[in-house]
Write a protein that holds these residues in place. Structure first.
Motif, PDB file in Angstrom:
ATOM      1  N   THR A 117       0.827  -1.208   0.000  1.00 55.87           N
ATOM      2  CA  THR A 117       0.000   0.000   0.000  1.00 55.87           C
ATOM      3  C   THR A 117       0.864   1.261   0.000  1.00 55.87           C
ATOM      4  OG1 THR A 117      -0.143  -0.029   2.417  1.00 55.87           O
ATOM      5  CG2 THR A 117      -1.925  -1.127   1.202  1.00 55.87           C
ATOM      6  N   GLY A 118       2.164   1.088  -0.185  1.00 56.54           N
ATOM      7  CA  GLY A 118       3.090   2.217  -0.124  1.00 56.54           C
ATOM      8  C   GLY A 118       3.263   2.913  -1.459  1.00 56.54           C
ATOM      9  N   ASN A 119       4.325   3.671  -1.552  1.00 60.22           N
ATOM     10  CA  ASN A 119       4.676   4.420  -2.746  1.00 60.22           C
ATOM     11  C   ASN A 119       5.766   3.645  -3.493  1.00 60.22           C
ATOM     12  OD1 ASN A 119       5.716   6.210  -4.634  1.00 60.22           O
ATOM     13  ND2 ASN A 119       5.740   7.950  -3.233  1.00 60.22           N
ATOM     14  N   LYS A 120       5.465   3.169  -4.698  1.00 60.48           N
ATOM     15  CA  LYS A 120       6.433   2.386  -5.477  1.00 60.48           C
ATOM     16  C   LYS A 120       7.694   3.191  -5.782  1.00 60.48           C
ATOM     17  CE  LYS A 120       3.026  -0.477  -7.833  1.00 60.48           C
ATOM     18  NZ  LYS A 120       2.453  -0.846  -9.139  1.00 60.48           N
ATOM     19  N   ASN A 121       7.579   4.502  -5.846  1.00 53.28           N
ATOM     20  CA  ASN A 121       8.737   5.344  -6.159  1.00 53.28           C
ATOM     21  C   ASN A 121       9.784   5.346  -5.049  1.00 53.28           C
ATOM     22  OD1 ASN A 121       7.693   6.134  -8.666  1.00 53.28           O
ATOM     23  ND2 ASN A 121       6.453   7.718  -7.699  1.00 53.28           N
ATOM     24  N   LYS A 122       9.417   4.935  -3.840  1.00 56.31           N
ATOM     25  CA  LYS A 122      10.371   4.885  -2.727  1.00 56.31           C
ATOM     26  C   LYS A 122      11.185   3.590  -2.723  1.00 56.31           C
ATOM     27  CE  LYS A 122       7.951   8.024   0.349  1.00 56.31           C
ATOM     28  NZ  LYS A 122       7.384   8.233   1.673  1.00 56.31           N
TER      29      LYS A 122
END
Length: 112
Positions: free
Chosen positions: A63-68
């Motif tokens: 559910t996070g940010n793939k860019n991180k």
């Protein structure tokens, strides 16, 4: 071990480490991802050539940010759906694992 093949990230257990501790450490080391609630999806023995071991396969909804996410080990990484996975160069064991987990997730959705 198999250049040019797609595979799961992972590694061995360190002394005194549980499989849950190891998956958290490996996810952070290899893709900069902090796992919150890993679920043990599959456990099995394996042999690949002369290498024998025991696999613990974990899943977790992302559910996070793939860019991180940042790849620190390996040649590449990606997100693939079931149809795309069929065209990837993989060892049969990993393809079987994906199929088993996919069936399990489909059954869970059907039961829900």
């Amino acid at each position: 071990l198999l250049p040019g093949h797609w595979a799961f990230f992972g590694g061995g257990l360190e002394p005194g480490e549980t499989p849950f501790d190891a998956v958290r450490r490996e996810a952070m080391e290899e893709i900069n991802f902090e796992i919150e609630k890993p679920e043990l999806a599959l456990e099995q023995d394996f042999q690949e050539g002369l290498t024998k071991g025991h696999l613990f396969i974990f899943i977790e909804q992302f559910t996070g940010n793939k860019n991180k996410l940042k790849l620190s080990e390996g040649q590449n990484w990606g997100w693939f759906n079931q149809k795309e996975v069929a065209g990837l160069k993989m060892i049969p064991r990993d393809r079987e694992i994906i199929n088993k987990i996919s069936k399990r997730l489909q059954n869970a959705i059907t039961e829900y």
